[in-house]
Design an enzyme around this catalytic site. Sequence first.
Site, PDB file in Angstrom:
ATOM      1  N   GLU A   1      48.564  39.644  -3.796  1.00  0.00           N
ATOM      2  CA  GLU A   1      48.697  38.426  -4.599  1.00  0.00           C
ATOM      3  C   GLU A   1      49.945  38.567  -5.461  1.00  0.00           C
ATOM      4  OE1 GLU A   1      45.493  37.889  -7.436  1.00  0.00           O
ATOM      5  OE2 GLU A   1      45.963  35.764  -7.701  1.00  0.00           O
TER       6      GLU A   1
ATOM      7  N   HIS B   1      42.198  42.856  -2.982  1.00  0.00           N
ATOM      8  CA  HIS B   1      43.652  42.649  -3.063  1.00  0.00           C
ATOM      9  C   HIS B   1      44.235  43.337  -4.291  1.00  0.00           C
ATOM     10  CE1 HIS B   1      42.199  39.052  -5.404  1.00  0.00           C
ATOM     11  NE2 HIS B   1      43.236  39.330  -6.172  1.00  0.00           N
TER      12      HIS B   1
HETATM   13 CO    CO Z   1      43.639  38.300  -7.974  1.00  0.00          CO
END
Ligand code: CO
Length: 134
Positions: free
Chosen positions: A130, A79
């Site tokens: 995120e 991510h």
């Molecule tokens: Co992270």
Amino acid sequence: MIGRLNHVAIATGDIRKAAAVYRDVLGATVSEPVALPDHGVTTVFVELPNTKIELLEPLGENSPIANFLKKNPSGGMHHVCYEVDDIYAARDRMRAAGATITGSGEPRIGAHGKPVLFLHPKDFVGTLVELEQA
Ligand code: CO
């Protein structure tokens, strides 16, 4: 809306080996492995002048990165994390724009002790995003 790139996370089945690559081949400063049982991962932080790389290895049962490593056995980018000023405002705006928030949709405390949310990769060019309240 999004601000600085806080980190890029890379999942690996062997964090010591991955840390050695970043330290010995790429010449970066890397931390010792840090176990985060509440998050189901062990992390190594790679400090770069403008951001961080987080190496992640599964820890314990039901690690959130276990499935990813099943699909990507040699590891890979898991991510990207962008900073936001207000995580609730960011969530509401992105949800209204069609983004899918993973899990309950409520922020939880992330690996850095700050509130985080994850946005589903299907809405973001195949990349898990995120958001961290900086
Ligand atoms: Co992270």
